[in-house]
Enzyme design. Structure first.
Site, short mmCIF file in Angstrom:
data_model
loop_
_atom_site.label_atom_id
_atom_site.label_comp_id
_atom_site.label_asym_id
_atom_site.label_seq_id
_atom_site.Cartn_x
_atom_site.Cartn_y
_atom_site.Cartn_z
N GLY A 46 -4.23 -5.94 -3.15
CA GLY A 46 -6.00 -5.95 -3.11
C GLY A 46 -5.78 -4.68 -4.57
O GLY A 46 -4.85 -3.87 -4.85
N GLN A 51 -10.32 1.91 -9.19
CA GLN A 51 -8.24 1.69 -9.33
C GLN A 51 -8.86 1.45 -10.52
O GLN A 51 -7.16 1.82 -11.73
CB GLN A 51 -7.86 1.64 -8.13
CG GLN A 51 -7.47 1.64 -6.90
CD GLN A 51 -6.53 0.62 -6.59
OE1 GLN A 51 -7.12 -0.58 -5.57
NE2 GLN A 51 -5.18 0.87 -6.19
N CYS A 89 -1.03 2.17 -1.77
CA CYS A 89 -1.44 2.11 -2.46
C CYS A 89 -1.22 1.57 -4.06
O CYS A 89 -0.63 2.35 -4.32
CB CYS A 89 -3.06 3.07 -2.62
SG CYS A 89 -4.39 2.70 -3.73
N LEU A 90 -1.60 0.33 -4.65
CA LEU A 90 -1.65 0.57 -6.39
C LEU A 90 -1.74 1.78 -6.77
O LEU A 90 -0.87 1.52 -7.89
CB LEU A 90 -2.03 -0.61 -7.00
CG LEU A 90 -1.48 -2.14 -6.57
CD1 LEU A 90 -2.21 -2.80 -7.26
CD2 LEU A 90 0.17 -2.51 -6.78
N HIS A 131 -8.43 -1.16 3.70
CA HIS A 131 -8.39 -0.30 2.52
C HIS A 131 -8.66 -0.03 1.50
O HIS A 131 -9.50 0.85 0.67
CB HIS A 131 -7.08 -0.28 2.37
CG HIS A 131 -6.28 -0.39 1.42
ND1 HIS A 131 -5.04 1.01 2.10
CD2 HIS A 131 -6.21 -0.09 0.37
CE1 HIS A 131 -4.73 1.60 0.12
NE2 HIS A 131 -4.94 1.05 -0.88
N GLU A 132 -9.87 -1.27 0.65
CA GLU A 132 -10.62 -1.73 -0.77
C GLU A 132 -11.66 -1.04 -0.17
O GLU A 132 -12.07 -0.36 -0.99
CB GLU A 132 -10.39 -3.52 -0.45
CG GLU A 132 -9.51 -4.22 -0.69
CD GLU A 132 -7.86 -2.73 -1.80
OE1 GLU A 132 -8.71 -2.36 -2.63
OE2 GLU A 132 -6.72 -2.74 -1.24
N HIS A 135 -11.40 2.40 -0.88
CA HIS A 135 -11.63 2.89 -1.89
C HIS A 135 -12.98 3.04 -2.58
O HIS A 135 -13.84 3.82 -3.27
CB HIS A 135 -11.36 1.83 -2.63
CG HIS A 135 -9.75 2.06 -2.55
ND1 HIS A 135 -8.77 3.24 -3.74
CD2 HIS A 135 -8.32 1.28 -2.79
CE1 HIS A 135 -8.06 3.18 -3.26
NE2 HIS A 135 -7.21 2.02 -2.98
NI NI Z 1 -5.13 1.32 -2.83
#
Ligand code: NI
Length: 152
Positions: A46, A51, A89-90, A131-132, A135
């Site tokens: 995701g 991000q 998380c990336l 999660h997304e 963000h």
């Molecule tokens: Ni994330």
């Protein structure tokens, strides 16, 4: 298409509330394509627009290979149950934590064609949706993690 630079934890960009998309322009379509390519290049499941430094309510999710969901202006409209699993998380590479999430969620979003749709996610997909969406409101999984997870 292009691979975009992923903003890391500590950058205040990740703490901003993102603005809704009111028109799906060619620029938004390019952003979606680039976000999918960036997510795949980073082996993520995701990615949210903040991000990659864009403060708009857009996210992409691919928890099952080849099945990409594009979420423009997503809103979780129902949820049920709970699960507590390891999340990463990336924007926080190499770190993981246990997070409590609903077991299933229903999200309403718009796709790149401007069509509104609803998606029911369970398990990993439910976690990715939560999660997304977080963000887009400047929230990070570490805000909710019950403890750090050690993963190799
Ligand atoms: Ni994330």
């Amino acid at each position: 298409m292009a691979i975009l630079k992923i903003v890391k934890f500590g950058d205040q960009t990740l703490r901003k509330v993102c603005r809704p998309v009111d028109e799906i322009t060619p620029k938004i379509i390019t952003l979606l394509d680039d976000m999918i390519e960036t997510m795949r290049a980073a082996n993520g499941c995701g990615l949210a627009a903040p991000q990659v430094g864009i403060l708009r309510r857009i996210a992409v999710i691919e928890v099952e290979e080849g099945k990409v969901y594009e979420l423009i202006n997503p809103k979780i409209i129902a949820y049920t149950g709970t699960q507590e699993e390891v999340e990463g998380c990336l924007s926080n590479p190499g770190r993981y934590g246990y997070v409590k999430r609903p077991a299933a969620v229903t999200v309403r979003a718009t796709n790149r064609l401007g069509e509104e749709y609803e998606l029911v996610g369970r398990g990993l997909l439910a976690r990715a949706i939560c999660h997304e969406c977080d963000h887009l409101d400047g929230k990070l999984y570490t805000d909710f993690q019950t403890r750090e997870a050690k993963c190799d």
